[in-house]
Design an enzyme around this catalytic site. Structure first.
Site, PDB file in Angstrom:
ATOM      1  N   PHE A  72       0.825  -1.211   0.000  1.00 17.61           N
ATOM      2  CA  PHE A  72       0.000   0.000   0.000  1.00 17.61           C
ATOM      3  C   PHE A  72       0.862   1.266   0.000  1.00 17.61           C
ATOM      4  CE2 PHE A  72      -2.301   2.909   3.150  1.00 17.61           C
ATOM      5  CZ  PHE A  72      -2.912   3.652   2.156  1.00 17.61           C
TER       6      PHE A  72
ATOM      7  N   GLY B 247       4.257   1.418   0.093  1.00 16.85           N
ATOM      8  CA  GLY B 247       5.430   1.266  -0.752  1.00 16.85           C
ATOM      9  C   GLY B 247       5.184   1.600  -2.210  1.00 16.85           C
TER      10      GLY B 247
ATOM     11  N   TYR C 169       3.199  -5.262  17.963  1.00 13.87           N
ATOM     12  CA  TYR C 169       3.553  -4.490  16.768  1.00 13.87           C
ATOM     13  C   TYR C 169       4.369  -3.258  17.150  1.00 13.87           C
ATOM     14  CZ  TYR C 169       3.003  -1.190  12.928  1.00 13.87           C
ATOM     15  OH  TYR C 169       3.233  -0.260  11.941  1.00 13.87           O
TER      16      TYR C 169
ATOM     17  N   ASN D 296      -1.839   7.636  11.225  1.00 14.17           N
ATOM     18  CA  ASN D 296      -2.809   6.732  10.579  1.00 14.17           C
ATOM     19  C   ASN D 296      -2.862   7.049   9.093  1.00 14.17           C
ATOM     20  OD1 ASN D 296      -3.594   6.946  13.541  1.00 14.17           O
ATOM     21  ND2 ASN D 296      -4.877   5.250  12.870  1.00 14.17           N
TER      22      ASN D 296
ATOM     23  N   ARG E  56      -6.926  10.735  16.755  1.00 16.56           N
ATOM     24  CA  ARG E  56      -5.858  10.247  15.888  1.00 16.56           C
ATOM     25  C   ARG E  56      -5.511  11.341  14.878  1.00 16.56           C
ATOM     26  NH1 ARG E  56      -6.265   6.934  19.348  1.00 16.56           N
ATOM     27  NH2 ARG E  56      -6.326   4.656  19.163  1.00 16.56           N
TER      28      ARG E  56
END
Length: 354
Positions: free
Chosen positions: A11, A13, A177, A206, A245
């Site tokens: 996505f 990259g 993660y 995000n 966020r």
């Protein structure tokens, strides 16, 4: 500049590859094309693509031939499903990074931009009216079950005011993660000190935009909501929707990577400099779901009160250092980005995203 982009078919990259070409650079892509990440094979360039796993020294060695710098995007992302995912996260993210850095040292490639993450901070910055800046601990299951989502002052139990986190805040990863993303930064810093290299970690917020993966437990919340709308279902907003966020468009993130790559030669060697990479416009999860649903034409979001252990309540960081040091500016507004995402194509379903 010839730049190796690991995970360059993914996505973020793939957008970086496009941005590199637009700026006159020569990208080389190394991607394992794992079925978990690519349920359907993505479109690939005619030249400059190598299929291989970043954990495979021979594949990495071949990809590094003639390369001037590396943009390391290959990773297993998201919170995952449970702790059973831990070996996968550590294997892909940390072992993969270690192999890449070892081969870069062998090949004499001394410039690196790493895909970092704001999750390394854990909870965001909070202010108590009595105790000033405080760092609340992980939220308790009992509080979440009772709908008490806001962290309180660890010293007096007062309500807190969330704020922006700077790069100098101590890290406090709250899940596997996040822990692997912090370990990647430490590995990059150790490599840079060892080889007199230059490294930057872009701590993404995000990230959203065209080409997000669909229907996977490892994707971001924007992808979950977009997938629900595509099925004609209401986005399900966890907790009370007031979580803060910073939603940053993938094209802006791609430009940040190019900007950082071009600036590496001017940075002091021997460390890994972190840069928060966000839009600078904090929004709530509820706001995002509402804007996306409205742009899509409904149905309206439903606030469920559900939660995920390991999620933090508020995390928005100050991206002023990236703007001041490197001159990067986000270009896509929240409204324009959500309007685009509402109708943008998604990647086919897969069990995980790498």
């Amino acid at each position: 500049m010839r730049v190796l982009v690991t995970g360059g078919a993914g996505f973020i990259g793939s957008h970086i590859v496009t941005a590199l070409r637009r700026h006159g650079h020569d990208p080389v892509v190394l991607d394992a094309l794992l079925p978990a990440a690519h349920a359907v094979p993505p479109p690939l360039p005619d030249t400059g693509f190598l299929e291989g796993d970043v954990r495979d020294p021979e594949a990495v060695r071949a990809a590094l031939r003639g390369v001037d710098a590396v943009c390391h995007q290959a990773a297993m992302v998201g919170l995952g499903k449970d702790f059973a995912d831990a070996p996968q996260y550590v294997g892909v993210n940390d072992l993969g990074t270690a192999v890449l850095l070892a081969e870069m040292a062998r090949a004499g490639v001394h410039r690196l931009v790493l895909a970092g993450s704001m999750v390394v901070y854990g909870e965001g910055r909070y202010a108590c009216p009595r105790h000033g800046t405080v760092r609340p601990g992980p939220r308790r299951r009992a509080d979440l079950e009772a709908g008490r989502f806001e962290p309180l002052c660890p010293d007096c139990g007062a309500e807190l005011t969330p704020g922006l986190v700077g790069e100098d805040a101590p890290p406090d990863p709250r899940n596997v993660y996040a822990t692997t993303k912090l370990a990647q930064e430490h590995l990059a810093a150790a490599w840079a000190r060892s080889v007199d290299g230059r490294a930057v970690s872009l701590r993404y917020h995000n990230v959203y935009g065209p080409g997000m993966p669909r229907d996977t437990p490892y994707a971001g919340v924007a992808s979950f909501f977009r997938s629900a709308l595509a099925r004609g279902e209401a986005p399900r907003v966890f907790e009370d929707g007031a979580q803060r966020r910073d939603f940053v468009h993938v094209r802006d993130v791609a430009e940040a990577n190019v900007t950082a790559l071009e600036a590496l030669t001017g940075l002091a060697p021997g460390g890994c400099t972190p840069y928060n990479t966000g839009s600078g416009e904090p929004r709530t999860i509820g706001e995002m779901a509402g804007a996306l649903a409205a742009a899509h034409g409904g149905p309206a979001p439903v606030v469920t009160g559900e939660y995920r252990l390991g999620d933090v309540r508020h995390i928005t960081a100050d991206s002023g250092r990236l703007r001041a040091d490197l001159g990067w500016r986000p270009r896509t507004s929240f409204a324009a980005g959500m309007a685009e995402l509402a109708t943008a194509p998604q990647r086919p379903s897969a069990a995980a995203t790498v």
